[in-house]
Scaffold this active site. Structure first.
Site: not given
Ligand code: IMP
Length: 434
Positions: A13, A41, A143, A224, A239, A304
């Site tokens: 973000d 995005h 796999r 991310q 992630t 939030p």
């Molecule tokens: P996941 O990617 O859905 O497995 O989430 C794993 C962690 O990454 C969590 O804390 C999400 O809030 C964070 N996360 C995943 N994608 C984003 C993003 O695009 N922006 C901010 N946080 C993200």
């Protein structure tokens, strides 16, 4: 060779969407290399706002090729919805978008598995976006995953799908999950998705390498942020993909020798969504103020965002991991009302001062930030277009960050519009753009 990688330097973000969109002009191809529709995005063009989850922001520029690389996990339903949104805005998606035949496919049972692990007693709850991202990557690494090329294989797909479902049913039974899914209907629906996406699916590694061989310029767009990278982030609160710059090579199928540089995107403060340690988090009214002024609510989940002060050791860590040439510093305008701004310059861990990022989330949780407080500038900066026209204290703030992080801030964003951007002449940032 003028190909660059744009990477989030915090926990996502950071405002990458705007920066990628703004930098697009000299590039011919924009490639996403990891993640899925967990990303959001946001790009604002005039009075139009686009939230792109899977498709690189390059799609908003007529004639540019937008590529979804092999490193992504794709929920075809979500992708088709995004394509529909862009087509409704008059964008010719089919002729601009290419989707890797090697990207993995997210199915509804991945979301179910994720819900199960997030809710399970004794498993650490990550606060994921609940999009099935992690379980799909688990199948990839295990796999047994299904890729776009398999989805399009009318003969092979049904058996591959049924085998994967059979495994998931065994796990669900063992864990006493009683949620029922109509797998036949899902299979038919996915076959239809495959047909819709077929014209755009190809070997994108070949496409990108051919473009580079022809002298075309490629930008790799990270999703991310580095602190969410599965290897280098605050594990396990991360992630499931390689969000750092290194992921661009594996996630797009290009060699490191083809890349000229990397730009980190960082807010002028820090945010985080979901669970996990956050050393400079503000749990008081100043955190609320930043959240309100910065509209810090998740673009995918609406949650939030947790807000905190700029964390120089963290940014130094991510600059090292990515080899950043320059930073794009975003949302400077959000701080303009504050009379004082703190910057974390070191951590204290168990009584001892350190600049290092510990390996465990347990230790990161115990870090106490050491702050230096700078005076604010208390003037609007949203209309400033030249660095020298920024208020003195704003410039001092930026230069203090540079001295602490050890990397230049070559681009400063002071608002959501493309035009609300300050490029620093003679910077490495400018040179990378060529
Ligand atoms: P996941 O990617 O859905 O497995 O989430 C794993 C962690 O990454 C969590 O804390 C999400 O809030 C964070 N996360 C995943 N994608 C984003 C993003 O695009 N922006 C901010 N946080 C993200």
């Amino acid at each position: 060779m003028n190909n660059i990688i744009i990477v989030g330097a915090q926990w996502g973000d950071e405002g990458k969407g705007k920066i990628v969109d703004m930098l697009c002009e000299p590039f011919d191809v924009v490639v996403r290399y990891q993640g899925g529709h967990n990303a959001g995005h946001t790009v604002r063009i005039g009075d139009k706002k686009f939230i792109l989850k899977l498709i690189p922001s390059g799609i908003l520029h007529p004639g540019k090729r937008a590529v979804i690389g092999n490193g992504l996990v794709i929920d075809p339903g979500a992708l088709i919805e995004e394509i529909g949104m862009l087509e409704a805005a008059g964008i010719d998606v089919t002729s601009q978008l290419s989707i890797s035949n090697r990207a993995h496919v997210i199915f509804p049972f991945h979301r179910m598995m994720e819900k199960m692990t997030e809710d399970t007693h004794r498993r650490i709850s990550i606060g994921t976006t609940s999009r099935g991202i992690g379980p799909c990557y688990e199948d990839k690494i295990g796999r047994r995953g299904i890729r776009m090329v398999d989805l399009l294989d009318r003969e092979a797909f049904p058996a591959l799908f049924d085998a994967l479902v059979e495994e998931k049913e065994i796990i669900a039974r063992a864990l006493e999950i009683h949620e029922r899914m109509d797998f036949k209907a899902i299979r038919a629906q996915y076959e239809a998705y495959g047909e819709r996406l077929r014209p755009m699916v190809c070997d994108t590694a070949r496409l990108v390498n051919t473009a580079m061989a022809q002298g075309k310029r490629v930008m790799f767009e990270g999703a991310q942020g580095t602190m969410l990278d599965v290897d280098h982030g605050t594990y396990p609160f991360v992630t499931s993909s390689s969000a750092a710059a290194g992921g661009a090579c594996t996630g797009a199928g290009v060699g490191p020798t083809r890349i000229a540089g990397a730009v980190g995107v960082s807010k002028a403060y820090v945010t985080r969504v979901g669970a996990g340690p956050f050393p400079t988090e503000l749990k008081d009214a100043s955190g609320d103020e930043i959240r309100k002024r910065g509209h810090e609510f998740g673009s995918v989940t609406g949650r939030p965002r947790r807000c905190g002060w700029f964390d120089a050791p963290l940014l130094r860590y991510t600059a090292m991991l990515n080899g950043f040439d320059s930073f794009a510093l975003t949302k400077l305008d959000v701080l303009e009302s504050l009379d004082q701004i703190a910057v974390c310059v070191a951590y204290r861990l168990d009584g001892r001062e350190t600049l290092e990022m510990p390996a465990t989330a347990r230790e990161v949780e115990r870090l106490e930030p050491v702050y230096e407080v700078l005076p604010g500038w208390q003037e609007p900066v949203g209309n400033v277009t030249r660095y020298e026209d920024l208020p003195g204290n704003a410039r001092r703030y930026i230069e203090f960050l540079e001295s602490q992080v050890g990397v230049e801030m070559g681009c400063i964003s002071v608002g959501a519009e493309r035009t609300q951007t300050i490029l620093r002449p003679e910077s490495r940032f400018q040179k990378l753009l060529g």
